[in-house]
Write an enzyme that holds these catalytic residues in place. Structure first.
Site, PDB file in Angstrom:
ATOM      1  N   HIS A 106       1.050   5.740  -1.057  1.00  0.00           N
ATOM      2  CA  HIS A 106       0.363   6.961  -1.459  1.00  0.00           C
ATOM      3  C   HIS A 106       1.184   7.615  -2.568  1.00  0.00           C
ATOM      4  O   HIS A 106       1.419   8.825  -2.546  1.00  0.00           O
ATOM      5  CB  HIS A 106       0.168   7.893  -0.265  1.00  0.00           C
TER       6      HIS A 106
ATOM      7  N   HIS B 268      -8.561   7.699  -1.604  1.00  0.00           N
ATOM      8  CA  HIS B 268      -7.533   7.219  -0.689  1.00  0.00           C
ATOM      9  C   HIS B 268      -6.235   7.028  -1.472  1.00  0.00           C
ATOM     10  O   HIS B 268      -5.504   7.997  -1.681  1.00  0.00           O
ATOM     11  CB  HIS B 268      -8.015   5.936   0.001  1.00  0.00           C
TER      12      HIS B 268
ATOM     13  N   ASP C 175       0.763  -5.201 -20.860  1.00  0.00           N
ATOM     14  CA  ASP C 175       1.724  -6.235 -20.458  1.00  0.00           C
ATOM     15  C   ASP C 175       1.363  -6.843 -19.113  1.00  0.00           C
ATOM     16  O   ASP C 175       1.826  -7.935 -18.773  1.00  0.00           O
ATOM     17  CB  ASP C 175       3.138  -5.646 -20.360  1.00  0.00           C
TER      18      ASP C 175
ATOM     19  N   TYR D 153       7.863 -14.156 -23.644  1.00  0.00           N
ATOM     20  CA  TYR D 153       8.656 -13.069 -23.084  1.00  0.00           C
ATOM     21  C   TYR D 153       9.618 -13.611 -22.036  1.00  0.00           C
ATOM     22  O   TYR D 153       9.237 -14.424 -21.195  1.00  0.00           O
ATOM     23  CB  TYR D 153       7.745 -12.010 -22.459  1.00  0.00           C
TER      24      TYR D 153
ATOM     25  N   HIS E 120       0.868  -1.188   0.000  1.00  0.00           N
ATOM     26  CA  HIS E 120       0.000   0.000   0.000  1.00  0.00           C
ATOM     27  C   HIS E 120       0.897   1.226   0.000  1.00  0.00           C
ATOM     28  O   HIS E 120       1.807   1.342   0.818  1.00  0.00           O
ATOM     29  CB  HIS E 120      -0.882  -0.002   1.247  1.00  0.00           C
TER      30      HIS E 120
END
Length: 231
Positions: free
Chosen positions: A96, A170, A119, A228, A94
């Protein structure tokens, strides 16, 4: 007995400032041990330069501290909810980060404009709507986990295929089979968010990527005949 996940969680958390995904202490990574039913997460408000593996906090899937002298991240209950209900997640990040958070604050999905996005997933990066007042005044971090899961259910998205989301007003959350993959997905989200923002500045009417290119780029990395990288 939790040394391995504490060391992994420490390593993953230290990637966030290196990748430019956090300012001060605005972010956290957790790493799960499914067999023990616990995860290791960054302690709340501790600067990254002061972190050590031993400062990682061990928490169970109900958000209770199992080991550690420091208070776990304020987002711990969100992580706990996701681990408890999405059983194939190995790590959660998480942040910001600037561009991802800007899209979250705009309450918009990030459109799939280009092959960098394709991708990694075949749909727009979803943005969950802002939380209801009842959820906000309740157990906020716990409810954030359900805010994420409810949006995936409503949009018929698979958390094993779409490993990232914006939480409206958020910020971004990302996850993966390992802690470091969740960090990778968090960095991808931020880069794609920046590219999408610039795309709309250059051409406000920019069309989304056409299906043939979406499928080609996703399949060459993730399809049954993926080619790939190295075998």
């Amino acid at each position: 007995m939790y040394t391995a996940i504490k060391e992994e969680a420490y390593h993953c958390n230290m990637q966030l400032p290196k990748l430019g995904l956090v300012l001060f202490t605005f972010g956290n990574v957790s790493v799960v041990d499914r067999s023990a039913g616990v995860f290791a997460i960054k302690p709340s408000g501790v600067p990254y330069e002061e972190l050590t593996p031993d400062k990682m906090v061990i928490v169970d899937f109900d958000g209770n501290t199992v080991e550690g002298n420091l208070r776990p991240s304020s987002d711990t209950r969100t992580h706990a909810v996701l681990y408890k209900h999405w059983e194939e997640i190995g790590g959660i990040t998480h942040t910001h980060s600037t561009y991802g958070t800007a899209w979250a604050q705009s309450q918009r999905d990030i459109p799939i404009f280009g092959t960098t996005h394709a991708d990694h997933l075949t749909v727009d990066i979803p943005c969950a709507p802002p939380m209801s007042d009842e959820m906000i005044v309740g157990n906020y971090e716990y409810e954030t986990g359900f805010q994420i899961m409810n949006h995936f259910e409503q949009q018929q998205l698979d958390y094993k295929e779409v490993e990232m989301i914006l939480v409206g007003n958020h910020a971004p959350f990302a996850w993966g089979k390992t802690g470091i993959k969740s960090v990778y997905n968090s960095a991808v989200l931020e880069t794609v968010a920046q590219m999408a923002y610039l795309t709309e500045q250059i051409n406000p009417q920019a069309p989304k990527l056409k299906d043939a290119l979406i499928n080609k780029h996703y399949d060459r990395k993730h399809g049954s005949d993926a080619y790939y990288g190295q075998e």
